[in-house]
Design a protein around this motif. Sequence first.
Motif, PDB file in Angstrom:
ATOM      1  N   GLY A  37      43.196  61.681  36.551  1.00 12.41           N
ATOM      2  CA  GLY A  37      43.889  60.548  35.942  1.00 12.41           C
ATOM      3  C   GLY A  37      44.248  59.489  36.967  1.00 12.41           C
ATOM      4  O   GLY A  37      44.119  58.289  36.704  1.00 12.41           O
ATOM      5  N   ALA A  38      44.697  59.921  38.127  1.00 12.82           N
ATOM      6  CA  ALA A  38      45.050  58.982  39.193  1.00 12.82           C
ATOM      7  C   ALA A  38      43.815  58.227  39.666  1.00 12.82           C
ATOM      8  O   ALA A  38      43.876  57.021  39.960  1.00 12.82           O
ATOM      9  CB  ALA A  38      45.690  59.734  40.361  1.00 12.82           C
ATOM     10  N   SER A  39      42.683  58.918  39.728  1.00 15.14           N
ATOM     11  CA  SER A  39      41.432  58.278  40.152  1.00 15.14           C
ATOM     12  C   SER A  39      40.958  57.252  39.127  1.00 15.14           C
ATOM     13  O   SER A  39      40.466  56.180  39.479  1.00 15.14           O
ATOM     14  CB  SER A  39      40.351  59.336  40.377  1.00 15.14           C
ATOM     15  OG  SER A  39      40.673  60.167  41.472  1.00 15.14           O
ATOM     16  N   ALA A  43      49.055  62.547  43.491  1.00 13.68           N
ATOM     17  CA  ALA A  43      48.829  63.898  44.024  1.00 13.68           C
ATOM     18  C   ALA A  43      47.439  64.386  43.634  1.00 13.68           C
ATOM     19  O   ALA A  43      46.948  64.082  42.544  1.00 13.68           O
ATOM     20  CB  ALA A  43      49.887  64.854  43.481  1.00 13.68           C
ATOM     21  N   GLY A  44      46.808  65.131  44.543  1.00 15.09           N
ATOM     22  CA  GLY A  44      45.517  65.742  44.258  1.00 15.09           C
ATOM     23  C   GLY A  44      44.383  64.756  44.048  1.00 15.09           C
ATOM     24  O   GLY A  44      43.454  65.013  43.285  1.00 15.09           O
ATOM     25  N   GLU A  71      47.946  53.025  49.118  1.00 16.57           N
ATOM     26  CA  GLU A  71      47.742  51.824  48.305  1.00 16.57           C
ATOM     27  C   GLU A  71      47.797  52.171  46.820  1.00 16.57           C
ATOM     28  O   GLU A  71      48.356  51.423  46.013  1.00 16.57           O
ATOM     29  CB  GLU A  71      46.397  51.178  48.637  1.00 16.57           C
ATOM     30  CG  GLU A  71      46.141  49.881  47.887  1.00 16.57           C
ATOM     31  CD  GLU A  71      44.800  49.262  48.219  1.00 16.57           C
ATOM     32  OE1 GLU A  71      44.605  48.058  47.912  1.00 16.57           O
ATOM     33  OE2 GLU A  71      43.917  49.966  48.767  1.00 16.57           O
ATOM     34  N   LEU A  72      47.252  53.330  46.478  1.00 19.94           N
ATOM     35  CA  LEU A  72      47.288  53.780  45.089  1.00 19.94           C
ATOM     36  C   LEU A  72      48.719  54.100  44.659  1.00 19.94           C
ATOM     37  O   LEU A  72      49.133  53.781  43.536  1.00 19.94           O
ATOM     38  CB  LEU A  72      46.396  55.009  44.915  1.00 19.94           C
ATOM     39  CG  LEU A  72      46.353  55.638  43.523  1.00 19.94           C
ATOM     40  CD1 LEU A  72      46.012  54.610  42.449  1.00 19.94           C
ATOM     41  CD2 LEU A  72      45.356  56.801  43.502  1.00 19.94           C
ATOM     42  N   HIS A  99      54.882  54.486  35.175  1.00 18.74           N
ATOM     43  CA  HIS A  99      55.087  55.844  35.657  1.00 18.74           C
ATOM     44  C   HIS A  99      55.481  55.870  37.133  1.00 18.74           C
ATOM     45  O   HIS A  99      55.398  54.857  37.831  1.00 18.74           O
ATOM     46  CB  HIS A  99      53.824  56.671  35.436  1.00 18.74           C
ATOM     47  CG  HIS A  99      53.287  56.564  34.036  1.00 18.74           C
ATOM     48  ND1 HIS A  99      54.018  56.945  32.936  1.00 18.74           N
ATOM     49  CD2 HIS A  99      52.099  56.094  33.565  1.00 18.74           C
ATOM     50  CE1 HIS A  99      53.309  56.728  31.846  1.00 18.74           C
ATOM     51  NE2 HIS A  99      52.142  56.209  32.190  1.00 18.74           N
ATOM     52  N   VAL A 100      55.875  57.027  37.584  1.00 20.83           N
ATOM     53  CA  VAL A 100      56.171  57.224  38.998  1.00 20.83           C
ATOM     54  C   VAL A 100      55.083  58.051  39.673  1.00 20.83           C
ATOM     55  O   VAL A 100      54.693  57.763  40.798  1.00 20.83           O
ATOM     56  CB  VAL A 100      57.543  57.914  39.196  1.00 20.83           C
ATOM     57  CG1 VAL A 100      57.739  58.325  40.656  1.00 20.83           C
ATOM     58  CG2 VAL A 100      58.675  56.986  38.776  1.00 20.83           C
ATOM     59  N   MET A 101      54.558  59.076  39.007  1.00 24.45           N
ATOM     60  CA  MET A 101      53.548  59.927  39.639  1.00 24.45           C
ATOM     61  C   MET A 101      52.341  60.145  38.729  1.00 24.45           C
ATOM     62  O   MET A 101      52.493  60.473  37.555  1.00 24.45           O
ATOM     63  CB  MET A 101      54.145  61.287  40.027  1.00 24.45           C
ATOM     64  CG  MET A 101      53.135  62.205  40.707  1.00 24.45           C
ATOM     65  SD  MET A 101      53.807  63.830  41.131  1.00 24.45           S
ATOM     66  CE  MET A 101      54.884  63.388  42.485  1.00 24.45           C
TER      67      MET A 101
END
Length: 350
Positions: free
Chosen positions: A157-159, A129-130, A139-140, A150-152
């Motif tokens: 952090g995701a980047s 998210a975000g 893909e991410l 993790h799930v989300m």
Amino acid sequence: MKKFVFALSVLWIAFGCQDQKVVPVKEELKKVNDYAIIIHGGAGTILKKNMTPEKEAVYTAKLTEAIKVGYEILRQGGTSTEAVVKTIQVMEESPLFNAGKGAVFTHEETNELDASFMDGKTLNAGAVAGVTNVKSPIELALKVMTDSDHVMLSGKGASVFAKEKGLEIVDPSYFYTEKRFKSLQRIKERAKTELDHDDKKAAFYDADIKNAKFGTVGCVALDKNGNIAAGTSTGGMTNKRWGRIGDAPIIGSGTYANNNTCGVSSTGWGEYFIRSQVAYDISAQIEYQQKTLKEATQDVIQKKLTKLGGTGGVVALDKNGNMSFEFNTAGMYRASMDDKGKLVVKIYKE
């Protein structure tokens, strides 16, 4: 005496069975496709009178292109996971849809992307998210599922995770499209010039959302091994603020998959899909109430969601290869292909 009792028992069984009616198996509970794929490109106020033949042809062509990519993977014995991700990536790379390249703008004039993926065999899932600089959010989301505990993951952090895993990172300007940017400016201008009080402002935004086109993209696939996968990708809502996150990355709301029941991908006014747990509810009705896919999707979208005030729709595919398009808006960009290669592409309510 024993012989007498036995004879009576035989007679009771024989005559008793004559009163029993044989309940036929519902057609939808039978295997209809060994593999299949279904997609959406968003739902909303999509009216034929507002669509030129040229624009309609462009949408039809892109939906056809996307679904054929996934279908070919399934036809050759590939996995539902690969089919879902590759199909969604075609739509993420098209400015036609509110996902990836065509994502809408936030109030701060940035693009914040959400996506989720779920595997029906393991019930494992991944979501983001975000995200602002990852070319393919779907893909991410898959990478979160396969390469993390993790799930989300969200935001920066995701980047960071995406970069560490070798996914393609792009400058945020990659997501800029003139059409989406102008749409944001029109909404801001209307809000500035037409609204004087908070209550009017709230009413304005409600009306604007209800009349919007939710360009979220999604896909559900069933492969030859009986595995279901589902995925959803979106840019969210135009003019969203405060890091708002909708249903697309929420497992159970925007995406759900279970080999024992079905796979679902949602598109619409996310807040209502979250409150209703739309995707999971459809699966639960099949599992616990023995409803068919069509019965479950109709109940959730046309009754529960509509009663709550939510708008949008779903594409769904069950373990037997049955497919369902269900929406309560004027239209939904959608397509499906069965194991015989039959292609269905539609836009408007019929």
